[in-house]
Design a protein around this motif. Sequence first.
Motif, PDB file in Angstrom:
ATOM      1  N   PHE A   1      13.590   6.965  11.067  1.00 55.32           N
ATOM      2  CA  PHE A   1      12.343   6.740   9.922  1.00 55.32           C
ATOM      3  C   PHE A   1      11.665   8.162  10.434  1.00 55.32           C
ATOM      4  CE2 PHE A   1      13.306   2.461  10.833  1.00 55.32           C
ATOM      5  CZ  PHE A   1      13.494   1.757   9.410  1.00 55.32           C
ATOM      6  N   ALA A   2      11.483   8.974   9.228  1.00 58.13           N
ATOM      7  CA  ALA A   2      10.604  10.096   9.470  1.00 58.13           C
ATOM      8  C   ALA A   2       9.366   9.689   9.387  1.00 58.13           C
ATOM      9  CB  ALA A   2      10.888  10.955   8.084  1.00 58.13           C
ATOM     10  N   LEU A   3       8.690  10.392  10.298  1.00 58.46           N
ATOM     11  CA  LEU A   3       7.269  10.172  10.329  1.00 58.46           C
ATOM     12  C   LEU A   3       6.152  10.927   9.396  1.00 58.46           C
ATOM     13  CD1 LEU A   3       6.809   9.694  14.286  1.00 58.46           C
ATOM     14  CD2 LEU A   3       7.072   7.980  12.532  1.00 58.46           C
ATOM     15  N   HIS A   4       5.355  10.449   9.001  1.00 63.05           N
ATOM     16  CA  HIS A   4       4.446  11.320   8.121  1.00 63.05           C
ATOM     17  C   HIS A   4       3.194  11.997   8.750  1.00 63.05           C
ATOM     18  CE1 HIS A   4       5.745   7.848   5.526  1.00 63.05           C
ATOM     19  NE2 HIS A   4       5.948   8.612   4.656  1.00 63.05           N
ATOM     20  N   SER A   5       2.841  13.193   8.209  1.00 64.25           N
ATOM     21  CA  SER A   5       1.617  13.795   8.759  1.00 64.25           C
ATOM     22  C   SER A   5       0.314  12.985   8.567  1.00 64.25           C
ATOM     23  CB  SER A   5       1.847  15.201   8.398  1.00 64.25           C
ATOM     24  OG  SER A   5       1.398  15.367   6.851  1.00 64.25           O
ATOM     25  N   GLY A   6      -0.410  12.978   9.519  1.00 64.18           N
ATOM     26  CA  GLY A   6      -1.501  11.720   9.157  1.00 64.18           C
ATOM     27  C   GLY A   6      -1.298  10.540   9.872  1.00 64.18           C
ATOM     28  N   ARG A   7      -0.710   9.730   9.087  1.00 64.52           N
ATOM     29  CA  ARG A   7      -0.346   8.449   9.651  1.00 64.52           C
ATOM     30  C   ARG A   7       0.979   7.726   8.873  1.00 64.52           C
ATOM     31  NH1 ARG A   7      -3.368   3.706   6.606  1.00 64.52           N
ATOM     32  NH2 ARG A   7      -2.975   4.521   4.575  1.00 64.52           N
ATOM     33  N   THR A   8       1.701   6.955   9.948  1.00 66.54           N
ATOM     34  CA  THR A   8       2.650   6.234   9.397  1.00 66.54           C
ATOM     35  C   THR A   8       2.354   4.613   9.932  1.00 66.54           C
ATOM     36  OG1 THR A   8       4.201   8.109   9.736  1.00 66.54           O
ATOM     37  CG2 THR A   8       5.252   5.728   9.546  1.00 66.54           C
ATOM     38  N   THR A   9       2.288   3.761   8.938  1.00 62.07           N
ATOM     39  CA  THR A   9       2.190   2.375   9.222  1.00 62.07           C
ATOM     40  C   THR A   9       3.412   1.576   9.487  1.00 62.07           C
ATOM     41  OG1 THR A   9       2.046   1.834   6.820  1.00 62.07           O
ATOM     42  CG2 THR A   9      -0.003   2.280   8.167  1.00 62.07           C
ATOM     43  N   ILE A  10       3.580   0.615  10.691  1.00 61.44           N
ATOM     44  CA  ILE A  10       4.736   0.159  10.677  1.00 61.44           C
ATOM     45  C   ILE A  10       4.522  -1.626  10.943  1.00 61.44           C
ATOM     46  CG2 ILE A  10       6.424  -0.394  12.656  1.00 61.44           C
ATOM     47  CD1 ILE A  10       4.685   2.569  13.241  1.00 61.44           C
ATOM     48  N   GLY A  11       5.338  -2.383  10.238  1.00 60.17           N
ATOM     49  CA  GLY A  11       5.045  -3.823  10.155  1.00 60.17           C
ATOM     50  C   GLY A  11       6.096  -4.329   9.274  1.00 60.17           C
ATOM     51  N   ARG A  12       5.738  -5.608   9.221  1.00 54.21           N
ATOM     52  CA  ARG A  12       6.783  -6.471   8.229  1.00 54.21           C
ATOM     53  C   ARG A  12       6.398  -6.471   6.708  1.00 54.21           C
ATOM     54  NH1 ARG A  12       5.545 -10.943  11.079  1.00 54.21           N
ATOM     55  NH2 ARG A  12       5.023 -11.853   9.306  1.00 54.21           N
ATOM     56  N   ASN A  13       5.122  -6.284   6.365  1.00 55.45           N
ATOM     57  CA  ASN A  13       4.541  -6.134   4.995  1.00 55.45           C
ATOM     58  C   ASN A  13       5.353  -5.120   4.125  1.00 55.45           C
ATOM     59  OD1 ASN A  13       2.963  -8.261   5.022  1.00 55.45           O
ATOM     60  ND2 ASN A  13       1.201  -7.189   5.075  1.00 55.45           N
ATOM     61  N   LYS A  14       5.701  -5.300   3.041  1.00 57.51           N
ATOM     62  CA  LYS A  14       6.252  -4.400   2.317  1.00 57.51           C
ATOM     63  C   LYS A  14       5.441  -2.972   1.918  1.00 57.51           C
ATOM     64  CE  LYS A  14       9.974  -6.971   1.940  1.00 57.51           C
ATOM     65  NZ  LYS A  14      10.778  -6.909   2.944  1.00 57.51           N
ATOM     66  N   ASP A  15       4.005  -3.056   2.087  1.00 54.86           N
ATOM     67  CA  ASP A  15       3.127  -2.028   1.945  1.00 54.86           C
ATOM     68  C   ASP A  15       3.425  -0.962   3.105  1.00 54.86           C
ATOM     69  OD1 ASP A  15       2.355  -3.305  -0.338  1.00 54.86           O
ATOM     70  OD2 ASP A  15       0.905  -4.142   0.572  1.00 54.86           O
ATOM     71  N   ASN A  16       4.060  -1.286   4.184  1.00 52.67           N
ATOM     72  CA  ASN A  16       3.996  -0.307   5.241  1.00 52.67           C
ATOM     73  C   ASN A  16       5.064   0.747   5.178  1.00 52.67           C
ATOM     74  OD1 ASN A  16       2.560  -1.572   7.769  1.00 52.67           O
ATOM     75  ND2 ASN A  16       3.698  -3.210   7.237  1.00 52.67           N
ATOM     76  N   ASP A  17       4.881   1.870   5.811  1.00 53.97           N
ATOM     77  CA  ASP A  17       5.894   3.119   5.656  1.00 53.97           C
ATOM     78  C   ASP A  17       6.938   2.669   6.571  1.00 53.97           C
ATOM     79  OD1 ASP A  17       3.964   4.894   4.507  1.00 53.97           O
ATOM     80  OD2 ASP A  17       2.575   4.933   6.204  1.00 53.97           O
ATOM     81  N   VAL A  18       6.965   1.892   7.475  1.00 56.48           N
ATOM     82  CA  VAL A  18       8.034   1.597   8.186  1.00 56.48           C
ATOM     83  C   VAL A  18       8.021   0.014   8.148  1.00 56.48           C
ATOM     84  CG1 VAL A  18       9.235   1.617  10.177  1.00 56.48           C
ATOM     85  CG2 VAL A  18       8.383   3.586   9.620  1.00 56.48           C
ATOM     86  N   VAL A  19       9.170  -0.315   7.334  1.00 54.47           N
ATOM     87  CA  VAL A  19       9.167  -1.995   7.066  1.00 54.47           C
ATOM     88  C   VAL A  19      10.089  -2.425   8.064  1.00 54.47           C
ATOM     89  CG1 VAL A  19       9.575  -3.767   5.265  1.00 54.47           C
ATOM     90  CG2 VAL A  19       8.353  -1.711   4.745  1.00 54.47           C
ATOM     91  N   LEU A  20       9.639  -3.373   9.044  1.00 57.77           N
ATOM     92  CA  LEU A  20      10.754  -4.064   9.917  1.00 57.77           C
ATOM     93  C   LEU A  20      10.766  -5.425   9.766  1.00 57.77           C
ATOM     94  CD1 LEU A  20       9.621  -1.999  13.194  1.00 57.77           C
ATOM     95  CD2 LEU A  20      11.574  -1.563  11.523  1.00 57.77           C
ATOM     96  N   ASP A  21      11.879  -6.012   9.030  1.00 60.52           N
ATOM     97  CA  ASP A  21      11.874  -7.293   8.519  1.00 60.52           C
ATOM     98  C   ASP A  21      12.271  -8.022   9.746  1.00 60.52           C
ATOM     99  OD1 ASP A  21      11.539  -9.767   7.173  1.00 60.52           O
ATOM    100  OD2 ASP A  21      13.695  -9.325   5.990  1.00 60.52           O
ATOM    101  N   GLU A  22      11.655  -8.253  10.823  1.00 59.76           N
ATOM    102  CA  GLU A  22      11.915  -9.036  11.999  1.00 59.76           C
ATOM    103  C   GLU A  22      10.794  -9.880  12.403  1.00 59.76           C
ATOM    104  OE1 GLU A  22      14.727  -8.453  13.834  1.00 59.76           O
ATOM    105  OE2 GLU A  22      15.347  -6.702  12.606  1.00 59.76           O
ATOM    106  N   PRO A  23      11.126 -11.129  13.067  1.00 60.94           N
ATOM    107  CA  PRO A  23      10.239 -12.058  13.135  1.00 60.94           C
ATOM    108  C   PRO A  23       9.068 -11.730  14.408  1.00 60.94           C
ATOM    109  CG  PRO A  23      12.443 -12.884  13.872  1.00 60.94           C
ATOM    110  CD  PRO A  23      12.446 -11.563  13.226  1.00 60.94           C
TER     111      PRO A  23
END
Length: 165
Positions: A59-81
């Motif tokens: 996953f390439a990181l963005h300048s400024g910020r990168t969000t991580i989580g299960r929600n589809k709105d995140n930059d890095v989406v991790l569909d893990e419980p």
Amino acid sequence: MTEQRKMNQRNPNQDGPQGTRIFRLQDVPIPEAEKSAVQLSKTGAKLIRVTDPHKGQEFALHSGRTTIGRNKDNDVVLDEPTVSAVHARIVSENNTWRVINLLSSNGTFVNGRKITQQSLNHGDRIRFGEVAFYFEAAAHSKSVRILFWLALAASVIGATSYFLL
């Protein structure tokens, strides 16, 4: 008003059950560097997944910020419980990287230590819930590429001079 009714009308800035801080995502302050539009980092910093089933995924990181989580709105989406809907944020400021734990239930860890926020260095292992990544800093990957091309050029020059002499 009964005691039970008072407990049900919690102030959003109070502590919740078991000392968990209750707040809304909108209440989390956003640094000035994050308020600008998110663009792909020119430096090439990235997260490389080290846990199955998607080991090796980058996953390439963005300048400024990168969000991580299960929600589809995140930059890095991790569909893990074990990953929360809005788990963490990685921020780039002045050529440094920092990870910030947000609304996670299972925590964010850097090199095995649970953190609320932490500066990142090349080679750090970051874990969101049970999903682990290797942090590759851009400066390191760029210097490795430069060293590779310099070594290749030196080999070509050495081989050429051997055959010409």
